[in-house]
Motif scaffolding. Structure first.
Motif, PDB file in Angstrom:
ATOM      1  N   GLU A 143     -13.158   8.285   9.469  1.00 21.29           N
ATOM      2  CA  GLU A 143     -13.874   8.084   8.213  1.00 21.29           C
ATOM      3  C   GLU A 143     -13.446   9.131   7.186  1.00 21.29           C
ATOM      4  N   GLY A 144     -13.552   8.790   5.913  1.00 17.28           N
ATOM      5  CA  GLY A 144     -13.175   9.710   4.858  1.00 17.28           C
ATOM      6  C   GLY A 144     -14.341  10.562   4.390  1.00 17.28           C
ATOM      7  N   VAL A 145     -14.074  11.453   3.442  1.00 19.73           N
ATOM      8  CA  VAL A 145     -15.116  12.255   2.802  1.00 19.73           C
ATOM      9  C   VAL A 145     -15.232  11.809   1.351  1.00 19.73           C
ATOM     10  N   SER A 146     -16.449  11.788   0.842  1.00 24.56           N
ATOM     11  CA  SER A 146     -16.655  11.276  -0.510  1.00 24.56           C
ATOM     12  C   SER A 146     -17.364  12.261  -1.426  1.00 24.56           C
ATOM     13  N   ASN A 147     -17.825  13.401  -0.894  1.00 18.03           N
ATOM     14  CA  ASN A 147     -18.541  14.364  -1.729  1.00 18.03           C
ATOM     15  C   ASN A 147     -18.356  15.774  -1.182  1.00 18.03           C
ATOM     16  N   LEU A 148     -18.766  16.760  -1.973  1.00 17.44           N
ATOM     17  CA  LEU A 148     -18.582  18.156  -1.580  1.00 17.44           C
ATOM     18  C   LEU A 148     -19.378  18.510  -0.328  1.00 17.44           C
ATOM     19  N   ALA A 149     -20.545  17.900  -0.176  1.00 16.50           N
ATOM     20  CA  ALA A 149     -21.399  18.232   0.969  1.00 16.50           C
ATOM     21  C   ALA A 149     -20.705  17.929   2.288  1.00 16.50           C
ATOM     22  N   ALA A 150     -19.806  16.922   2.288  1.00 15.98           N
ATOM     23  CA  ALA A 150     -19.133  16.541   3.529  1.00 15.98           C
ATOM     24  C   ALA A 150     -17.958  17.439   3.870  1.00 15.98           C
ATOM     25  N   VAL A 151     -17.519  18.252   2.903  1.00 15.71           N
ATOM     26  CA  VAL A 151     -16.318  19.049   3.116  1.00 15.71           C
ATOM     27  C   VAL A 151     -16.524  20.093   4.204  1.00 15.71           C
ATOM     28  N   ASN A 152     -17.610  20.869   4.100  1.00 14.16           N
ATOM     29  CA  ASN A 152     -17.836  21.934   5.083  1.00 14.16           C
ATOM     30  C   ASN A 152     -17.963  21.397   6.505  1.00 14.16           C
ATOM     31  N   ARG A 209      -2.024  14.295   2.051  1.00 12.41           N
ATOM     32  CA  ARG A 209      -3.045  14.707   3.008  1.00 12.41           C
ATOM     33  C   ARG A 209      -4.444  14.641   2.382  1.00 12.41           C
ATOM     34  N   LEU A 210      -4.545  14.956   1.107  1.00 12.97           N
ATOM     35  CA  LEU A 210      -5.833  14.855   0.421  1.00 12.97           C
ATOM     36  C   LEU A 210      -6.337  13.413   0.456  1.00 12.97           C
ATOM     37  N   VAL A 211      -5.462  12.466   0.135  1.00 14.52           N
ATOM     38  CA  VAL A 211      -5.859  11.054   0.121  1.00 14.52           C
ATOM     39  C   VAL A 211      -6.239  10.599   1.523  1.00 14.52           C
ATOM     40  N   GLU A 212      -5.515  11.057   2.535  1.00 16.12           N
ATOM     41  CA  GLU A 212      -5.862  10.701   3.915  1.00 16.12           C
ATOM     42  C   GLU A 212      -7.239  11.246   4.285  1.00 16.12           C
ATOM     43  N   ALA A 213      -7.544  12.465   3.837  1.00  9.00           N
ATOM     44  CA  ALA A 213      -8.863  13.053   4.129  1.00  9.00           C
ATOM     45  C   ALA A 213      -9.972  12.300   3.401  1.00  9.00           C
ATOM     46  N   ALA A 239       0.684   0.755 -11.547  1.00 13.16           N
ATOM     47  CA  ALA A 239       0.752  -0.642 -11.991  1.00 13.16           C
ATOM     48  C   ALA A 239       1.897  -1.374 -11.295  1.00 13.16           C
ATOM     49  N   GLU A 240       3.002  -0.683 -11.042  1.00 10.74           N
ATOM     50  CA  GLU A 240       4.130  -1.294 -10.334  1.00 10.74           C
ATOM     51  C   GLU A 240       3.808  -1.524  -8.861  1.00 10.74           C
ATOM     52  N   ALA A 241       3.113  -0.553  -8.266  1.00 11.49           N
ATOM     53  CA  ALA A 241       2.797  -0.653  -6.833  1.00 11.49           C
ATOM     54  C   ALA A 241       1.678  -1.643  -6.561  1.00 11.49           C
ATOM     55  N   GLY A 242       0.732  -1.759  -7.508  1.00 11.73           N
ATOM     56  CA  GLY A 242      -0.405  -2.660  -7.337  1.00 11.73           C
ATOM     57  C   GLY A 242      -1.698  -1.935  -7.032  1.00 11.73           C
ATOM     58  N   VAL A 243      -1.609  -0.842  -6.249  1.00 12.34           N
ATOM     59  CA  VAL A 243      -2.785  -0.051  -5.876  1.00 12.34           C
ATOM     60  C   VAL A 243      -2.391   1.424  -5.891  1.00 12.34           C
ATOM     61  N   GLY A 244      -3.329   2.283  -6.263  1.00 15.58           N
ATOM     62  CA  GLY A 244      -3.050   3.710  -6.233  1.00 15.58           C
ATOM     63  C   GLY A 244      -4.311   4.538  -6.386  1.00 15.58           C
ATOM     64  N   VAL A 245      -4.142   5.830  -6.230  1.00 17.87           N
ATOM     65  CA  VAL A 245      -5.234   6.781  -6.418  1.00 17.87           C
ATOM     66  C   VAL A 245      -4.762   7.842  -7.403  1.00 17.87           C
ATOM     67  N   TYR A 246      -5.575   8.075  -8.430  1.00 16.53           N
ATOM     68  CA  TYR A 246      -5.196   9.080  -9.427  1.00 16.53           C
ATOM     69  C   TYR A 246      -6.453   9.623 -10.085  1.00 16.53           C
ATOM     70  N   LEU A 247      -6.324  10.821 -10.669  1.00 18.31           N
ATOM     71  CA  LEU A 247      -7.451  11.445 -11.367  1.00 18.31           C
ATOM     72  C   LEU A 247      -7.742  10.712 -12.666  1.00 18.31           C
ATOM     73  N   THR A 248      -9.021  10.429 -12.896  1.00 22.28           N
ATOM     74  CA  THR A 248      -9.419   9.791 -14.159  1.00 22.28           C
ATOM     75  C   THR A 248     -10.574  10.544 -14.786  1.00 22.28           C
ATOM     76  N   VAL A 249     -10.585  10.575 -16.095  1.00 21.70           N
ATOM     77  CA  VAL A 249     -11.716  11.133 -16.855  1.00 21.70           C
ATOM     78  C   VAL A 249     -12.453   9.974 -17.516  1.00 21.70           C
ATOM     79  N   THR A 250     -11.816   9.350 -18.500  1.00 23.04           N
ATOM     80  CA  THR A 250     -12.414   8.172 -19.143  1.00 23.04           C
ATOM     81  C   THR A 250     -11.848   6.872 -18.567  1.00 23.04           C
ATOM     82  N   GLY A 251     -10.636   6.940 -18.015  1.00 19.79           N
ATOM     83  CA  GLY A 251      -9.986   5.734 -17.496  1.00 19.79           C
ATOM     84  C   GLY A 251      -9.243   4.947 -18.548  1.00 19.79           C
ATOM     85  N   ASN A 252      -9.216   5.437 -19.789  1.00 21.79           N
ATOM     86  CA  ASN A 252      -8.584   4.678 -20.875  1.00 21.79           C
ATOM     87  C   ASN A 252      -7.089   4.482 -20.645  1.00 21.79           C
TER      88      ASN A 252
END
Length: 302
Positions: A143-152, A209-213, A239-252
Motif C-alpha cells: 500500500e502507498g502513503v497519502s499523508n504526512l502522518a503515514a510517513v513516520n 522511488r518517491l512515486v513507488e512509496a 500528455a504523450e504517455a497518457g498518465v503521469g504524476v507531477y507537482l501541481t499548484v493550480t493545475g492550469n
C-alpha cells in the motif's frame, strides 16, 4: 554564554522561504520579520540573476560583502556555491542567521541537504522537503502513503532516527494526471484506477522511488515508468504517455496540455524534522516554539 541551538535549513528556494516565514512568525528577536524579508529579497534577486532575468552590475564577491554586516555577528550571512548549470558558475545562497525563539538562541545553518545532516547526527532539528524523506528512508510496501502522518510509520527505526514533526503548510501536491482517453467513462482518475491500469506512466527521473512509496508496489505492477526528454515540459511528456504524476499548484498548465487532474496523491511540503536520538529539553523547547499554532493535523509528535 550558552551556545545557540543549531538548526539545519535549506540554502535556497521555496522550502527556505517557508522556514524563514515561520521563524519570523514565532521569533522573539526584534525586527525578525524585516531581517527575514531582507534575506528573502536577496535570494530572489540572486535567483533572478541565475535564471538570466536580472543582470548584476557588480560581481558575486562584491554583492556577497554588501549582503552581510560584519558588525552584527547574529545577522544574516550568505555564501557562494557552485551551481549545477553549464560551466558550474557561482551562486549566492543562504548561509546562517541567529534568532531568539522562546527565549533560546537558535542558529539557522544552511545545508545543501538538511535531512541527510540530521541522519548523520550533525543536527537534532532541521527543515527539508517531505519528498526527500520518501526518497531516502520510507519503506516500500504493498500500500502507498497519502499523508504526512503515514510517513513516520513507514520509517524503519533501524534505518534512521529522523522523524517528521510537522508540516509548514507550503503545500503543493504530487497529482495523478492523465489524458481524457485513458480515464474510464464516468470513472475517476485515482488510486483505484491504477489497480487495473497497465502501461506507461511519466514521472521525473529522480522521483521513481518517491512515486513507488506514494502509490504502493501493488499499484505500480504493470506500469512502466517513462521520463521527459531533455528540455521537455513534464506536462507535455505526460500528455504523450497518457498518465503521469507531477507537482501541481493550480493545475492550469496541466489543463493547457489537455490533461485531466486526478487524485492529489501526496503533499509536497516543507517539514520540521528531528533526530530522536539527539532530542533533549532545550531541543524540545525550540521544537514547541516552532510548532506552536500550526494546524493540528500535521503535528505528528503531539
Amino acid at each position: 554564554m550558552t551556545e545557540p541551538v543549531p538548526v539545519a535549513v535549506p540554502r535556497k528556494g521555496r522550502p527556505l522561504e517557508a522556514v524563514l516565514e515561520r521563524v519570523a512568525a514565532v521569533a522573539d528577536t526584534e525586527n525578525a520579520e524585516a531581517t527575514v524579508d531582507q534575506v528573502t529579497s536577496v535570494l530572489r534577486y540572486e535567483k533572478a540573476i541565475t535564471k538570466g532575468k536580472q543582470t548584476a552590475e557588480k560581481g558575486s564577491y562584491e554583492r556577497l560583502v554588501e549582503y552581510s554586516d560584519p558588525a552584527d555577528p547574529s545577522g544574516p550571512e550568505f555564501t557562494l556555491v557552485r551551481d549545477d548549470r553549464e560551466g558550474k558558475p557561482r551562486r549566492i545562497v543562504f548561509d546562517s542567521l541567529t534568532v531568539e525563539l522562546g527565549g533560546t538562541a537558535v542558529h539557522l545553518v544552511g545545508r545543501e541537504e538538511p535531512f541527510r545532516a540530521l541522519r548523520t547526527h550533525e543536527f537534532a532539528l532541521g527543515f527539508d522537503a517531505a519528498d526527500l524523506v520518501l526518497e531516502e528512508v520510507v519503506s516500500l510496501g504493498p500500500e502507498g502513503v497519502s499523508n504526512l502522518a503515514a510517513v513516520n510509520e513507514r520509517i524503519d527505526p533501524t534505518e534512521s532516527d529522523v522523524r517528521v514533526v510537522t508540516g509548514l503548510g507550503d503545500t503543493v501536491y504530487h497529482t495523478l494526471l492523465g489524458t481524457p482517453e485513458v480515464v474510464p467513462s464516468g470513472g475517476e482518475l485515482d488510486r483505484g484506477f491504477l489497480t487495473t491500469y497497465e502501461g506507461a506512466m511519466c514521472i521525473s527521473p529522480r522521483y521513481e522511488r518517491l512515486v513507488e512509496a506514494v502509490l504502493g508496489m501493488d499499484a505500480v505492477r504493470g506500469i512502466e515508468f517513462v521520463y521527459p526528454e531533455n528540455g521537455q515540459e513534464e506536462e507535455a511528456a505526460i500528455a504523450e504517455a497518457g498518465v503521469g504524476v507531477y507537482l501541481t499548484v493550480t493545475g492550469n498548465t496541466a489543463r493547457d496540455h489537455g490533461l485531466v487532474l486526478g487524485e492529489q496523491l501526496f503533499p509536497s511540503e516543507t517539514v520540521l524534522l528531528e533526530n530522536t536520538a539527539e532530542v533533549d529539553a532545550e531541543i524540545e523547547a525550540v521544537r514547541s516554539t516552532i510548532t506552536g499554532g500550526l494546524r493540528e493535523e500535521t503535528e505528528l509528535w503531539a
